[in-house]
Design a protein around this motif. Structure first.
Motif, PDB file in Angstrom:
ATOM      1  N   ALA A 290       0.804  -1.169  -0.145  1.00  0.00           N
ATOM      2  CA  ALA A 290      -0.091  -0.059  -0.129  1.00  0.00           C
ATOM      3  C   ALA A 290       0.621   1.054  -0.009  1.00  0.00           C
ATOM      4  O   ALA A 290       0.030   2.326  -0.449  1.00  0.00           O
ATOM      5  CB  ALA A 290      -0.930  -0.154   0.896  1.00  0.00           C
ATOM      6  N   ALA A 291       1.977   1.079   0.803  1.00  0.00           N
ATOM      7  CA  ALA A 291       3.105   1.838   1.191  1.00  0.00           C
ATOM      8  C   ALA A 291       4.523   1.611   1.467  1.00  0.00           C
ATOM      9  O   ALA A 291       4.867   1.104   1.957  1.00  0.00           O
ATOM     10  CB  ALA A 291       2.279   3.249   2.134  1.00  0.00           C
ATOM     11  N   GLY A 292       4.860   3.105   1.603  1.00  0.00           N
ATOM     12  CA  GLY A 292       6.177   2.974   1.682  1.00  0.00           C
ATOM     13  C   GLY A 292       6.670   3.675   3.288  1.00  0.00           C
ATOM     14  O   GLY A 292       6.020   5.209   2.951  1.00  0.00           O
ATOM     15  N   LEU A 293       7.002   3.694   4.166  1.00  0.00           N
ATOM     16  CA  LEU A 293       6.798   5.019   4.655  1.00  0.00           C
ATOM     17  C   LEU A 293       8.677   5.083   5.988  1.00  0.00           C
ATOM     18  O   LEU A 293       9.188   4.352   5.654  1.00  0.00           O
ATOM     19  CB  LEU A 293       6.725   3.357   6.843  1.00  0.00           C
ATOM     20  CG  LEU A 293       6.310   5.171   7.771  1.00  0.00           C
ATOM     21  CD1 LEU A 293       6.169   6.411   7.805  1.00  0.00           C
ATOM     22  CD2 LEU A 293       5.924   4.285   9.216  1.00  0.00           C
ATOM     23  N   TYR A 294       8.982   6.138   5.789  1.00  0.00           N
ATOM     24  CA  TYR A 294       9.885   6.649   5.432  1.00  0.00           C
ATOM     25  C   TYR A 294      10.269   7.709   7.028  1.00  0.00           C
ATOM     26  O   TYR A 294       9.581   8.730   6.983  1.00  0.00           O
ATOM     27  CB  TYR A 294      10.797   7.544   4.161  1.00  0.00           C
ATOM     28  CG  TYR A 294      12.055   7.806   4.527  1.00  0.00           C
ATOM     29  CD1 TYR A 294      12.832   7.064   3.677  1.00  0.00           C
ATOM     30  CD2 TYR A 294      12.421   8.623   5.693  1.00  0.00           C
ATOM     31  CE1 TYR A 294      14.314   6.814   3.728  1.00  0.00           C
ATOM     32  CE2 TYR A 294      14.320   9.037   5.426  1.00  0.00           C
ATOM     33  CZ  TYR A 294      14.926   8.571   3.975  1.00  0.00           C
ATOM     34  OH  TYR A 294      16.293   7.711   4.050  1.00  0.00           O
ATOM     35  N   VAL A 295      10.627   6.868   8.203  1.00  0.00           N
ATOM     36  CA  VAL A 295      11.484   8.048   9.447  1.00  0.00           C
ATOM     37  C   VAL A 295      12.468   8.939   9.494  1.00  0.00           C
ATOM     38  O   VAL A 295      13.056   7.634   9.711  1.00  0.00           O
ATOM     39  CB  VAL A 295      11.104   6.687  10.352  1.00  0.00           C
ATOM     40  CG1 VAL A 295      11.560   7.545  11.366  1.00  0.00           C
ATOM     41  CG2 VAL A 295       9.932   6.045  10.262  1.00  0.00           C
ATOM     42  N   VAL A 296      12.279  10.157   9.962  1.00  0.00           N
ATOM     43  CA  VAL A 296      13.023  10.649  10.004  1.00  0.00           C
ATOM     44  C   VAL A 296      12.839  11.500  11.668  1.00  0.00           C
ATOM     45  O   VAL A 296      11.934  11.669  11.759  1.00  0.00           O
ATOM     46  CB  VAL A 296      13.181  11.861   9.318  1.00  0.00           C
ATOM     47  CG1 VAL A 296      14.909  12.763   9.927  1.00  0.00           C
ATOM     48  CG2 VAL A 296      12.923  11.834   7.231  1.00  0.00           C
ATOM     49  N   ALA A 297      14.119  10.700  12.019  1.00  0.00           N
ATOM     50  CA  ALA A 297      13.967  10.605  14.092  1.00  0.00           C
ATOM     51  C   ALA A 297      15.715  10.117  14.368  1.00  0.00           C
ATOM     52  O   ALA A 297      16.522   9.912  13.518  1.00  0.00           O
ATOM     53  CB  ALA A 297      12.961  10.152  14.189  1.00  0.00           C
ATOM     54  N   HIS A 298      16.142  11.277  15.324  1.00  0.00           N
ATOM     55  CA  HIS A 298      17.300  10.630  15.877  1.00  0.00           C
ATOM     56  C   HIS A 298      16.973   9.344  16.457  1.00  0.00           C
ATOM     57  O   HIS A 298      18.252   8.498  16.577  1.00  0.00           O
ATOM     58  CB  HIS A 298      17.346  11.698  17.000  1.00  0.00           C
ATOM     59  CG  HIS A 298      16.651  11.444  18.206  1.00  0.00           C
ATOM     60  ND1 HIS A 298      15.452  11.887  18.624  1.00  0.00           N
ATOM     61  CD2 HIS A 298      16.443  10.847  19.466  1.00  0.00           C
ATOM     62  CE1 HIS A 298      14.791  11.602  19.863  1.00  0.00           C
ATOM     63  NE2 HIS A 298      15.575  10.692  20.038  1.00  0.00           N
ATOM     64  N   HIS A 299      16.511   8.322  16.442  1.00  0.00           N
ATOM     65  CA  HIS A 299      15.844   7.178  17.257  1.00  0.00           C
ATOM     66  C   HIS A 299      16.612   6.759  16.030  1.00  0.00           C
ATOM     67  O   HIS A 299      16.244   5.038  15.987  1.00  0.00           O
ATOM     68  CB  HIS A 299      14.452   6.802  17.276  1.00  0.00           C
ATOM     69  CG  HIS A 299      14.556   7.503  18.139  1.00  0.00           C
ATOM     70  ND1 HIS A 299      14.418   7.130  19.883  1.00  0.00           N
ATOM     71  CD2 HIS A 299      12.743   8.553  18.659  1.00  0.00           C
ATOM     72  CE1 HIS A 299      13.348   8.323  20.558  1.00  0.00           C
ATOM     73  NE2 HIS A 299      12.477   9.344  19.709  1.00  0.00           N
ATOM     74  N   THR A 300      16.265   6.671  14.971  1.00  0.00           N
ATOM     75  CA  THR A 300      16.513   5.561  12.978  1.00  0.00           C
ATOM     76  C   THR A 300      17.933   5.499  13.344  1.00  0.00           C
ATOM     77  O   THR A 300      19.046   6.349  14.104  1.00  0.00           O
ATOM     78  CB  THR A 300      15.979   6.377  11.893  1.00  0.00           C
ATOM     79  OG1 THR A 300      16.681   7.151  11.980  1.00  0.00           O
ATOM     80  CG2 THR A 300      15.109   6.740  12.320  1.00  0.00           C
ATOM     81  N   VAL A 301      18.543   4.516  12.796  1.00  0.00           N
ATOM     82  CA  VAL A 301      19.889   4.145  12.522  1.00  0.00           C
ATOM     83  C   VAL A 301      20.305   5.439  12.101  1.00  0.00           C
ATOM     84  O   VAL A 301      19.774   5.357  10.814  1.00  0.00           O
ATOM     85  CB  VAL A 301      20.070   2.541  11.448  1.00  0.00           C
ATOM     86  CG1 VAL A 301      21.335   2.362  11.215  1.00  0.00           C
ATOM     87  CG2 VAL A 301      19.732   1.406  13.212  1.00  0.00           C
ATOM     88  N   GLN A 302      21.190   5.752  12.003  1.00  0.00           N
ATOM     89  CA  GLN A 302      21.523   6.614  11.200  1.00  0.00           C
ATOM     90  C   GLN A 302      22.916   6.767  10.316  1.00  0.00           C
ATOM     91  O   GLN A 302      23.551   7.407   9.390  1.00  0.00           O
ATOM     92  CB  GLN A 302      22.694   8.489  12.048  1.00  0.00           C
ATOM     93  CG  GLN A 302      21.516   8.489  13.839  1.00  0.00           C
ATOM     94  CD  GLN A 302      20.314   9.160  12.749  1.00  0.00           C
ATOM     95  OE1 GLN A 302      20.530  10.450  11.926  1.00  0.00           O
ATOM     96  NE2 GLN A 302      19.264   8.984  13.111  1.00  0.00           N
ATOM     97  N   TYR A 303      23.099   5.489   9.910  1.00  0.00           N
ATOM     98  CA  TYR A 303      23.651   5.253   8.591  1.00  0.00           C
ATOM     99  C   TYR A 303      23.464   3.966   8.256  1.00  0.00           C
ATOM    100  O   TYR A 303      22.670   3.052   8.629  1.00  0.00           O
ATOM    101  CB  TYR A 303      25.642   4.877   9.147  1.00  0.00           C
ATOM    102  CG  TYR A 303      25.522   3.611  10.327  1.00  0.00           C
ATOM    103  CD1 TYR A 303      25.371   2.649   9.675  1.00  0.00           C
ATOM    104  CD2 TYR A 303      24.822   4.157  11.857  1.00  0.00           C
ATOM    105  CE1 TYR A 303      25.591   1.391  11.038  1.00  0.00           C
ATOM    106  CE2 TYR A 303      25.194   3.210  12.677  1.00  0.00           C
ATOM    107  CZ  TYR A 303      25.165   2.004  12.494  1.00  0.00           C
ATOM    108  OH  TYR A 303      25.198   0.818  13.173  1.00  0.00           O
TER     109      TYR A 303
END
Length: 400
Positions: free
Chosen positions: A163-176
């Motif tokens: 249905a969709a792709g979700l992209y998360v921008v946050a300091h919680h995510t893996v940054q590399y």
């Protein structure tokens, strides 16, 4: 003794409610009340509070403001970013099929119901992000590994039921090791899959749509400094489908007229805000704290940029045993003091925490510096060398 209202007239609302007068150097955290609401939003909320409005018309007015400020084709305001994610996902599943909207979340027959998320983006922001997806009736499909996502990981995860792709921008995510937003959008769009961006704590209100996202969800109560709310903006067809979820799963997530007009006022005030002046005040606080700490034994400090490129810095405080504290122990000592200083402590197991200057009232930077000096020059408390532990006991005692 019962205190009558006259006796309480000089007490702050926190004192009247028996709440600690904390100083927030953690950041725009929901658990601490998110942010200091701008005066324009407070005024608008008070003005609408006693008025009747037709809510769909109010949201149409909000859509115009959101579109102008964010560059989206349309938008609406909801209860928070978590509800915005659920509504956006549900809208991608149902489009404008009103019967399908009523049947969610348990009946997804005939609907696309899978959502692609890079494994390094499956985070917990106070609740697991996959729960916001599951509330819509969708199933999360992880792409890649915790440290690396390749283009083929996302490409091969897309199927007929996506249905969709979700992209998360946050300091919680893996940054590399993750795909950039542009790469993620290119892969999804090549197969006709819309991309939804969770940008809850982000400062840039236009960039994610400009970079290819179809829908972007922002917090109204973090950097924007409005009331608790979420903002959904982007493609009009997807915004409409998401908004229609108010007739279904989002009924439990409805937003009040006060939050809608307060968020509109905060959006209108955004362009008039003295961003340069705010940065200067934040920088002054950082240098004050750095000067306070930099020569103390066992303490090292470094001014570090925001990990998702928001235009702000924080003071990273490294704590070694020579100080007589662990990072967790020093954070706890500051929180237990008077006034309590709440630091950004999500990485204390790595031997450091952060001081965030973006939610200070006048004079509080100096109080923080004084408390830092006092705690580090005092006799060490019993738990000064405590280790960082995940402990849910406090949550389980609520409301006691």
């Amino acid at each position: 003794m019962t205190i009558c209202s006259a006796d309480r007239s000089n007490m702050t609302i926190r004192e009247r409610l028996g709440l600690r007068p904390i100083i927030n150097v953690s950041g725009t955290m929901t658990a601490l009340g998110a942010s200091i609401i701008v005066p324009e939003a407070i005024t608008a909320m008070a003005e609408i509070a006693s008025q009747w409005v037709e809510m769909d018309d109010l949201q149409r007015a909000a859509s115009n403001v959101i579109a102008r400020v964010t560059g989206g084709e349309a938008g609406f305001i909801t209860a928070c970013c978590a509800s915005g994610i659920t509504m956006a996902i549900a809208g991608a599943m149902t489009s404008t099929n009103l019967l399908a909207i009523e049947r969610l979340p348990d009946n997804t027959e005939g609907l696309k119901s899978e959502v692609i998320v890079q494994l390094g983006h499956i985070v917990n922001y106070g609740a697991p992000i996959d729960q916001s997806i599951r509330l819509a009736g969708a199933r999360i499909v992880p792409a890649g590994t915790a440290s690396v996502t390749q283009d083929y990981h996302v490409r091969e995860a897309i199927r007929e039921r996506t249905a969709a792709g979700l992209y998360v921008v946050a300091h919680h995510t893996v940054q590399y090791g993750m795909l950039s937003l542009e790469e993620f959008c290119d892969i999804c769009h090549a197969k006709g899959v819309p991309v939804i961006v969770d940008a809850a704590s982000e400062y840039d209100l236009r960039g994610f749509l400009a970079r290819g996202a179809d829908l972007v969800i922002y917090s109204g109560h973090k950097f924007l400094s409005g009331p608790t709310s979420g903002i959904v903006t982007g493609r009009k067809d997807l915004v409409r489908a998401a908004y229609l979820q108010n007739r279904g799963v989002a009924r439990a997530m409805k937003v009040g007229k006060e939050s809608i007009v307060g968020t509109m006022a905060a959006l209108e005030a955004w362009d008039r805000r003295d961003h340069i002046g705010i940065r200067k005040r934040e920088e002054a606080a950082l240098h004050l704290w750095k000067g306070t700490l930099q020569d103390l034994p066992g303490i090292a400090v470094h001014i570090t940029p925001d990990p998702t490129a928001n235009p702000l810095d924080r003071l990273q405080v490294f704590v070694s045993p020579e100080s007589g504290f662990t990072a967790a122990g020093l954070a706890a000592a500051l929180a237990a003091g008077s006034p309590p200083i709440i630091v950004r402590n999500h990485e204390v197991e790595r031997g450091h925490f952060f001081l965030d200057p973006c939610n200070l009232h006048d004079g509080e930077a100096e109080i923080v510096a004084e408390r830092l000096r006092a705690v580090l020059n005092a006799e060490r408390p019993a738990d000064a060398m405590k280790s960082a532990r995940k402990d849910s006991a406090g949550a389980l005692r609520w409301p006691d």
